[in-house]
Design a protein around this motif. Structure first.
Motif, short mmCIF file in Angstrom:
data_model
loop_
_atom_site.label_atom_id
_atom_site.label_comp_id
_atom_site.label_asym_id
_atom_site.label_seq_id
_atom_site.Cartn_x
_atom_site.Cartn_y
_atom_site.Cartn_z
N LEU A 15 0.21 13.30 23.17
CA LEU A 15 -0.85 14.21 22.71
C LEU A 15 -2.09 13.42 22.28
O LEU A 15 -3.22 13.82 22.60
CB LEU A 15 -0.34 15.07 21.56
N ILE A 19 -5.81 13.77 23.89
CA ILE A 19 -6.97 14.04 23.04
C ILE A 19 -7.99 12.91 23.15
O ILE A 19 -9.20 13.15 23.21
CB ILE A 19 -6.53 14.26 21.58
N THR A 23 -11.80 13.32 24.52
CA THR A 23 -12.93 12.99 23.65
C THR A 23 -13.86 11.97 24.31
O THR A 23 -15.08 12.06 24.16
CB THR A 23 -12.43 12.45 22.30
N GLY A 65 -12.44 8.53 20.60
CA GLY A 65 -11.54 8.69 21.73
C GLY A 65 -10.77 7.43 22.03
O GLY A 65 -9.57 7.47 22.31
N ALA A 68 -8.10 7.02 19.32
CA ALA A 68 -6.98 7.93 19.55
C ALA A 68 -6.15 7.48 20.74
O ALA A 68 -4.91 7.58 20.72
CB ALA A 68 -7.50 9.35 19.79
#
Length: 86
Positions: A15, A19, A23, A65, A68
Motif C-alpha cells: 500500500l 501511495i 504521489t 512519494g 513512502a
C-alpha cells in the motif's frame, strides 16, 4: 510471528508503494501543469526563468512519494524475510 502478521506487513508495504508512486506522479503532473501555465502567459518570463517565487508543493509531493516508496519497499522486504524465517 504468525503468517498472517507477515502478510499484513507485506500488504501495508504494498500500500505504501502504491501511495508513493501515485504521489510522485501527482507531483510531476502538478509541476508540469504549473510550468506550462507559466509558459503560456505572454510577457512574463521572469517567474518562469528564475523560478521565483518558489513553488514547494510539487517538490514536496515528489519527496513524500519517494519516502513512502522507500518505507514500502523496506516493509515488503521485512515481511517477506519474516515469512520465510518464521
Amino acid at each position: 510471528m504468525l503468517y498472517r502478521d507477515c502478510l499484513a506487513l507485506m500488504g501495508v508495504g504494498g500500500l505504501f508503494i502504491i501511495i508513493g508512486l501515485a504521489t510522485i506522479i501527482w507531483g510531476k503532473r502538478e509541476e508540469k501543469g504549473y510550468y506550462n501555465a507559466l509558459a503560456k502567459r505572454p510577457g512574463d518570463t521572469r517567474e518562469f526563468t528564475e523560478h521565483w517565487p518558489p513553488r514547494l508543493q510539487p517538490g514536496a509531493l515528489k519527496a513524500g512519494g519517494w519516502i513512502a516508496l522507500a518505507i514500502g519497499v523496506v516493509m515488503l522486504i521485512t515481511g517477506g524475510i519474516l515469512c520465510l524465517l518464521g
